[in-house]
Design a protein around this motif. Sequence first.
Motif, short mmCIF file in Angstrom:
data_model
loop_
_atom_site.label_atom_id
_atom_site.label_comp_id
_atom_site.label_asym_id
_atom_site.label_seq_id
_atom_site.Cartn_x
_atom_site.Cartn_y
_atom_site.Cartn_z
N ASP A 196 17.51 21.51 -2.18
CA ASP A 196 18.62 21.68 -2.13
C ASP A 196 19.46 20.62 -0.92
N GLN A 197 18.24 20.18 -0.42
CA GLN A 197 18.89 18.84 0.80
C GLN A 197 17.76 17.90 1.21
N THR A 198 18.05 16.95 0.43
CA THR A 198 17.61 15.10 0.07
C THR A 198 17.44 14.43 1.73
N ALA A 199 16.85 14.80 2.63
CA ALA A 199 17.46 14.10 4.14
C ALA A 199 15.88 12.69 3.53
N VAL A 200 17.52 11.26 3.96
CA VAL A 200 16.89 9.72 3.89
C VAL A 200 16.61 9.76 4.75
N THR A 201 15.12 8.87 4.83
CA THR A 201 15.16 8.45 5.75
C THR A 201 14.93 6.35 5.67
N PRO A 202 15.40 6.18 6.64
CA PRO A 202 16.07 4.62 6.73
C PRO A 202 14.59 3.91 6.38
N ALA A 203 14.17 3.06 6.19
CA ALA A 203 13.18 2.09 5.47
C ALA A 203 12.85 1.59 6.85
N PRO A 204 11.80 1.57 7.56
CA PRO A 204 10.99 1.15 8.78
C PRO A 204 11.28 -0.34 9.14
N ARG A 205 12.07 -1.14 10.15
CA ARG A 205 12.29 -2.49 10.38
C ARG A 205 11.00 -2.95 10.09
N ASP A 256 4.11 -8.00 7.24
CA ASP A 256 3.17 -6.85 6.13
C ASP A 256 2.90 -6.79 4.76
N GLY A 257 2.00 -6.77 4.09
CA GLY A 257 2.59 -6.76 3.04
C GLY A 257 1.15 -6.95 2.29
N VAL A 258 0.69 -7.13 0.88
CA VAL A 258 -0.41 -7.51 -0.03
C VAL A 258 -0.45 -8.66 -0.75
N VAL A 259 -1.83 -9.16 -0.27
CA VAL A 259 -2.00 -10.44 -0.95
C VAL A 259 -1.91 -10.45 -2.29
N LEU A 260 -1.58 -11.11 -2.93
CA LEU A 260 -1.49 -11.88 -4.08
C LEU A 260 -2.60 -13.06 -5.02
N GLU A 261 -2.53 -13.71 -4.65
CA GLU A 261 -3.58 -14.54 -4.70
C GLU A 261 -4.19 -15.66 -3.42
N VAL A 262 -5.50 -15.57 -4.09
CA VAL A 262 -6.37 -16.21 -2.63
C VAL A 262 -7.16 -17.88 -3.61
N ASP A 274 6.43 -6.43 2.46
CA ASP A 274 7.81 -5.35 1.55
C ASP A 274 8.28 -5.88 1.68
N ASP A 275 8.52 -6.90 2.10
CA ASP A 275 10.79 -7.00 2.03
C ASP A 275 11.15 -7.66 0.95
N GLY A 276 9.78 -8.50 -0.35
CA GLY A 276 9.71 -8.22 -1.13
C GLY A 276 9.76 -9.95 -2.17
N VAL A 277 9.43 -10.41 -0.70
CA VAL A 277 8.86 -12.27 0.00
C VAL A 277 8.09 -12.98 -0.59
N THR A 287 10.76 -17.74 18.47
CA THR A 287 10.81 -17.15 19.36
C THR A 287 11.09 -15.34 19.77
N GLY A 288 10.57 -14.80 18.45
CA GLY A 288 9.82 -12.70 19.01
C GLY A 288 11.19 -12.48 17.92
N THR A 289 12.31 -13.27 16.83
CA THR A 289 13.47 -12.62 16.32
C THR A 289 13.19 -11.94 15.16
N HIS A 290 13.19 -11.22 14.78
CA HIS A 290 12.40 -10.31 13.14
C HIS A 290 13.76 -10.68 12.67
#
Length: 313
Positions: A134-143, A182-188, A214-217, A290-293
Amino acid sequence: MSGTAWYRRQRHQHRCPDSVGGVPIRRLRASAARLPAALFPAVLVRAVLTLVLLAASACGGGDLPTAGPDRQVDHPADTASGEGRPTVGTSTPEVPTPETPTAPETPTAPVTPAATADPATAKDSNQTTATPEDQTAVTPAPRLRYAFPVTGRPISYHPTHSAYPATDIFADCGAPAVAVTDGVVLEVSRVDRYRPGGPAGPFNGGKLVSLLGDDGVRYYGSHLDTVDAGIDPGIRVRAGQRLGTVGRTGNANNVCHLHFGLSPPCTGRDDWWLRRGVIWPARYLDAWRTGTHRSPAGEVTEWRDRHGCPTAP
């Protein structure tokens, strides 16, 4: 014979008399207790009682109570007023026996209370808490983390590109090319199929790797010299993981560099007119260096909302 002499004689002979003047000691004690003080002078009462007490003491005191530090006996002849004296026709009141003092409790070490929750957040033990049903915990997506596509020095790039949005990152041949996020390889492609005078477009990149983050890009790197072993379609990689090395395959014009493009995944393969790049990467490259994500996902999504996935160049 005086009372004192008689007492000393009895003590010397080590025997205990049962009577005084033919009268049993017990009866004398009982009679003395009932005699009203008004019938006799105080001196006579004291003399008689002293004789009785001395005789009783010679035999261990009988059953008369003795005065001690914990027990005080009030005798009728010991008080100046009428308080404490028995009255005629009444029984002698019992002398209350004080409670035996008990040894004080040995102090014990204080018990350390168990840690409790903050009063502002503590809940009553009878309170029912919500369950997963009866309670759904919403876990924010990791940055997500982002890495610059090429490591090593020297590295340079220009904010513009000819014909379409992309960036050429200039570095020494053999410099490591890495996964941006982070992600999955599409083409090689480990084979350089580009031929001058051949089809324009499909093989211009030479050896290449495309990655769905993982961001859909979709992240695209081409003109590679080598593609590392184990980097295959469907393989998951992490930000900064080496994918291959910078080269000059395809239509690189013999210049060592990495062609870098950003696009929506669309079909995920064989859409070279999209995977080569649809938005300008320079500002994201500046941030990653410069290390900015900084994520390009928002801009790529907007582009797709406006243009969809074109099926031809």
